[in-house]
Write a protein that holds these residues in place. Structure first.
Motif, PDB file in Angstrom:
ATOM      1  N   ARG A 242       0.781  -1.277   0.338  1.00 18.42           N
ATOM      2  CA  ARG A 242       0.028  -0.380   0.377  1.00 18.42           C
ATOM      3  C   ARG A 242       1.086   1.352  -0.186  1.00 18.42           C
ATOM      4  O   ARG A 242       2.239   1.323   0.780  1.00 18.42           O
ATOM      5  CB  ARG A 242      -0.971   0.030   1.358  1.00 18.42           C
ATOM      6  N   ARG A 243       0.403   2.211  -0.212  1.00 17.67           N
ATOM      7  CA  ARG A 243       1.180   3.515  -0.361  1.00 17.67           C
ATOM      8  C   ARG A 243       1.290   3.638   0.675  1.00 17.67           C
ATOM      9  O   ARG A 243       0.568   3.972   2.386  1.00 17.67           O
ATOM     10  CB  ARG A 243       0.305   4.896  -1.014  1.00 17.67           C
TER      11      ARG A 243
ATOM     12  N   ASP B 108      -5.677   6.482   5.971  1.00 24.92           N
ATOM     13  CA  ASP B 108      -4.759   7.256   4.888  1.00 24.92           C
ATOM     14  C   ASP B 108      -4.418   8.381   3.597  1.00 24.92           C
ATOM     15  O   ASP B 108      -4.010   8.558   3.030  1.00 24.92           O
ATOM     16  CB  ASP B 108      -4.373   5.910   3.948  1.00 24.92           C
TER      17      ASP B 108
ATOM     18  N   TYR C 165       6.139   2.145  -1.283  1.00 29.98           N
ATOM     19  CA  TYR C 165       4.750   1.245  -0.807  1.00 29.98           C
ATOM     20  C   TYR C 165       5.372   0.540   0.502  1.00 29.98           C
ATOM     21  O   TYR C 165       6.988   1.092   0.540  1.00 29.98           O
ATOM     22  CB  TYR C 165       4.587   1.068  -2.140  1.00 29.98           C
TER      23      TYR C 165
ATOM     24  N   GLN D 193       1.785  -4.394   3.319  1.00 28.25           N
ATOM     25  CA  GLN D 193       0.273  -5.060   4.488  1.00 28.25           C
ATOM     26  C   GLN D 193       0.222  -5.545   5.149  1.00 28.25           C
ATOM     27  O   GLN D 193       0.086  -7.203   4.200  1.00 28.25           O
ATOM     28  CB  GLN D 193      -1.111  -4.744   2.832  1.00 28.25           C
TER      29      GLN D 193
END
Length: 238
Positions: A29-30, A134, A210, A213
């Motif tokens: 994820r970013r 986020d 990134y 996750q």
């Protein structure tokens, strides 16, 4: 079939008969904008905030380390005697409960922070948690307990605050009913000095945009610091 000396001829090992599984990269994820960067060396800001001092307890905050998107500070909580007659020192495998955790109804430490523009957040015992978005555009203030350790009378914790404050005072608010500090105690840090220190940080290498996750989420709580703001809403928050 066995050959000379009983060796197996043409045998396929049991596990070799299964197709190899292709490696799967973990989901990514970013990286959230509010997360403390791991590619930056912080800059220090002098400042000591004596939040609570009674005949039996004290809470100090300081040792501020600034990053481009927030700052980390140390918090030391000291009691003259252990609560409820518990041992002063405990074995490593029997950690006492952290003062921020639920050690009793309304008895644990609560620590809040407020910026000069009205944004505020808090963490502590007995407060309901919320989770962070986020969203890159959301700049609500957040304070996060990053863990610590201690014994029956002393506890040291690290706290992360994001984003950087605007110029002006950064107000810290604390109560600790279980230690006899039932009234709100306040102290200030220099927001302008914290913000200016961000220019002195050292970026070691380009950031990884990134991250893996793992399903975990940071959380803190929101609390109003005045009777007029019982809802505890922040500028730009929910």
């Amino acid at each position: 079939m066995r050959g000379p000396a009983g060796a197996m001829v043409g045998r396929v090992d049991f596990f070799d008969s299964f197709p190899a599984r292709e490696p799967v990269a973990p989901p990514r994820r970013r990286r959230p904008w509010w997360q403390r960067p791991d590619n930056v060396l912080p800059a220090s800001v002098p400042g000591d905030a004596l939040l609570i001092r009674t005949d039996s307890a004290a809470v100090w905050a300081g040792a501020v380390r600034v990053y481009p998107n927030g700052f980390q500070m140390s918090v030391r909580m000291v009691r003259r005697e252990p609560p409820d007659g518990s041992p002063r020192y405990r074995p490593v495998h029997h950690f006492p409960p952290a003062p921020f955790e639920a050690v009793g109804t309304g008895t644990g430490l609560r620590l809040g922070i407020e910026y000069v523009d009205g944004r505020r957040d808090a963490l502590g015992e007995g407060l309901a948690s919320h989770h962070f978005s986020d969203d890159e555009e959301e700049r609500t203030l957040r304070i996060m307990d990053q863990g610590g350790g201690g014994d029956g009378t002393t506890w040291d914790a690290e706290v992360w605050v994001a984003p950087l404050p605007p110029d002006g005072p950064v107000t810290l608010v604390a109560v600790w009913p279980g230690a006899g500090a039932t009234a709100e105690c306040r102290a200030e840090l220099d927001g302008a000095a914290i913000r200016a220190a961000a220019a002195r940080t050292v970026t070691l290498w380009p950031p990884d945009e990134y991250e893996a996750q793992d399903g975990g989420q940071w959380g803190s709580v929101r609390i109003a610091t005045t009777a007029d703001d019982a809802g505890g809403k922040q500028a730009g928050g929910a």
